[in-house]
Write an enzyme that holds these catalytic residues in place. Structure first.
Site, PDB file in Angstrom:
ATOM      1  N   GLU A   1      41.179  31.749  42.493  1.00 56.29           N
ATOM      2  CA  GLU A   1      41.184  32.002  43.932  1.00 56.29           C
ATOM      3  C   GLU A   1      39.857  31.602  44.562  1.00 56.29           C
ATOM      4  O   GLU A   1      38.807  31.843  43.967  1.00 56.29           O
ATOM      5  CB  GLU A   1      41.403  33.487  44.263  1.00 56.29           C
ATOM      6  CG  GLU A   1      42.778  34.014  43.989  1.00 56.29           C
ATOM      7  CD  GLU A   1      42.883  35.498  44.285  1.00 56.29           C
ATOM      8  OE1 GLU A   1      42.115  36.012  45.114  1.00 56.29           O
ATOM      9  OE2 GLU A   1      43.722  36.156  43.654  1.00 56.29           O
TER      10      GLU A   1
ATOM     11  N   GLU B   1      42.287  40.634  38.546  1.00 57.46           N
ATOM     12  CA  GLU B   1      41.183  41.449  39.064  1.00 57.46           C
ATOM     13  C   GLU B   1      41.216  42.923  38.638  1.00 57.46           C
ATOM     14  O   GLU B   1      41.302  43.830  39.480  1.00 57.46           O
ATOM     15  CB  GLU B   1      41.144  41.353  40.594  1.00 57.46           C
ATOM     16  CG  GLU B   1      40.843  39.969  41.071  1.00 57.46           C
ATOM     17  CD  GLU B   1      40.300  39.956  42.478  1.00 57.46           C
ATOM     18  OE1 GLU B   1      40.319  40.982  43.148  1.00 57.46           O
ATOM     19  OE2 GLU B   1      39.852  38.890  42.908  1.00 57.46           O
TER      20      GLU B   1
HETATM   21  C1  GCO Z   1      41.715  39.469  45.454  1.00 61.14           C
HETATM   22  C2  GCO Z   1      43.144  39.438  45.357  1.00 61.14           C
HETATM   23  C3  GCO Z   1      43.874  38.822  46.519  1.00 61.14           C
HETATM   24  C4  GCO Z   1      43.204  39.032  47.868  1.00 61.14           C
HETATM   25  C5  GCO Z   1      42.241  37.899  48.152  1.00 61.14           C
HETATM   26  C6  GCO Z   1      41.533  38.126  49.482  1.00 61.14           C
HETATM   27  O1  GCO Z   1      41.106  38.552  44.891  1.00 61.14           O
HETATM   28  O2  GCO Z   1      41.202  40.406  46.029  1.00 61.14           O
HETATM   29  O3  GCO Z   1      43.491  38.689  44.205  1.00 61.14           O
HETATM   30  O4  GCO Z   1      45.097  39.492  46.446  1.00 61.14           O
HETATM   31  O5  GCO Z   1      44.169  39.044  48.880  1.00 61.14           O
HETATM   32  O6  GCO Z   1      41.278  37.828  47.183  1.00 61.14           O
HETATM   33  O7  GCO Z   1      40.885  39.358  49.446  1.00 61.14           O
END
Ligand code: GCO
Length: 461
Positions: free
Chosen positions: A356, A165
């Protein structure tokens, strides 16, 4: 219609070093910017920090056992750069490497495939103090770090993500000051940092390709979902696609194309030059774009909610009065997992990995000793049904990593926000698999078929 996913589909779960490991100053680990800036009052809810987190550094064998009980087949985790290289470069901390080697061995011994993210926001403090991403040397620092990790783990690790990210760690860390190091920079700095982050990605890809002992499968994990069309008319779909990949000053540097076009097309979006002005674009040296556009094997993307193409109610998000929202306040928009894989696969012509997806809920251990989380189960069913539909309609999707395996440190929100399939009692470090963890076990065991049951019952009990 087949009611399952392809046989090769990677079902798994994810975490990140700073959010789960703890042991922030143990066994030779160096400080990173989250270690340092969490100590400053006012940045993190309740003044919390990742000093202990889920104590995964000491409890990883127990956590792998819990993953095995949930039938997890793939585990995406990140490496703490300053645990490996306390000063960011130079001397290697062998105890730090040993932790990750032991974790990989434990995963493999339990039939779980490791997927490694090299960088998930926990930038070494020593390098931050040398200018961090503003310093042109940062990509060489990153390449050196990548080499140390690849030499140590690539005999057993095949799946690699270079960075997690950049939209968020640059956008929230250096544009709006919401995440460490809580700075606010103007466009000229942000484009310079972008260029050094992308050079770091490219040099890491070169290192992995050159030195990996097992044939590597390389990608990244980007943020930012695509827009949901107003309706399914061809015109609305085209408009949403165009908006998804547009470069707009208002969303810079959170866009998709700002980060992905240099990797897949070897150039920054033309609109960036027009909107930001040539004078604010990064200095590009000969060979830079060739390094940045090293071929990758997949487009990893973290998706929680879709963006609105146009929202008549004036909402910036894809929301409406009274819409369903998670504990983070994010609208529940399952169609995000239909449109984003579709649009991303069409534009960049690479398999998509959902690196994710998940939701935070107001979870606690109930009087019967279980954690009942029907909303998370419903969320997973709805999102995964849309992902399945996207695949049926031609999107190439290689896997799904639920975020997150454990409740953990949710950055500026601290520990209140619980994303895990497994509940963590931070007073005792006791783990409790939530109902969703058992649901996910059945999803994986049936290769997805369980998501089509409207009345799934936990057969475990
Ligand atoms: C993101 C990060 C994670 C976060 C998850 C929830 O995508 O922001 O990779 O570390 O904890 O997404 O916000």
């Amino acid at each position: 219609m087949q009611w399952h996913f392809q046989k090769t589909f990677l079902w798994g779960t994810a975490s990140a070093a700073y959010q789960v490991e703890g042991a922030y100053n143990e066994d030779g680990k160096g400080q990173n910017i989250w270690d340092a800036y969490c100590q400053e009052i006012g940045h993190i809810a309740h003044g919390e920090n990742g000093n202990v987190a889920c104590d995964h550094y000491h409890r990883f064998r127990e956590d792998v056992k819990v993953m095995r009980e949930m039938g997890i087949r793939n585990y995406r985790f990140s490496i703490s750069w300053s645990r490996i290289l306390p000063d960011g470069t130079g001397k290697v901390n062998e105890k730090g490497l040993q932790f990750y080697s032991d974790l990989v061995d434990e995963l493999l011994a339990n039939g779980i495939e490791p997927l490694v993210t090299l960088f998930h926001w926990d930038y070494p403090l020593a390098l931050h103090q040398k200018g961090g991403w503003m310093n042109r040397d940062s990509s060489d620092w990153f390449a050196e770090y990548a080499k140390v990790v690849v030499d140590a783990l690539s005999d057993r690790v095949s799946y690699w993500m270079t960075i997690n990210e950049p939209q968020v760690f640059i956008g929230c860390g250096y544009a709006i000051g919401k995440f460490a190091p809580f700075e606010v920079h103007q466009a000229k700095d942000l484009t310079r940092m972008t260029h050094n982050v992308l050079l770091s990605h490219g040099k890491a890809v070169q290192v992995i390709r050159k030195y990996a002992k097992k044939k590597p499968v390389i990608g990244f994990a980007f943020a930012t979902a695509c827009c949901t069309p107003e309706d399914t008319s061809p015109a609305a779909v085209e408009a949403a696609k165009e908006k998804s990949f547009a470069f707009t000053k208002g969303r810079f540097p959170f866009e998709i194309s700002w980060w992905a076009d240099p990797i897949f097309f070897g150039a920054y979006p033309k609109a960036a030059y027009e909107i930001l002005g040539e004078e604010n674009m990064p200095e590009i040296l000969p060979g830079d774009m060739d390094i940045i556009s090293q071929p990758v094997d997949f487009y990893g993307v973290n998706i929680y909610e879709s963006k609105a193409a146009e929202n008549p109610d004036g909402y910036a998000e894809n929301a409406y009065v009274g819409c369903a929202r998670t504990q983070m306040g994010w609208p529940v928009t399952p169609e995000a997992l239909y449109w984003s894989p579709k649009f991303l696969h069409e534009r960049y012509q690479k398999p998509v990995l959902l690196s994710e997806n998940g939701m935070a809920c107001h979870d606690w251990v109930q009087l019967d000793g279980r954690v009942h989380d029907p909303n998370r189960i419903d969320f997973m069913k709805r999102y995964l049904r849309e992902l399945h539909r996207s695949i049926q309609d031609g999107a190439e999707v290689m896997g799904y990593m639920y975020w997150s395996v454990l409740d953990n440190f949710e950055w500026a929100d601290g520990y209140d926000k619980r994303f895990g399939l497994v509940h963590v009692d931070y007073q005792t470090q006791e783990r409790t698999i939530k109902d969703s963890g058992y649901f996910y076990r059945d999803v994986i065991a049936t290769n997805g078929e369980a998501i089509f049951s409207d009345t799934w019952e936990d057969v475990k009990a």
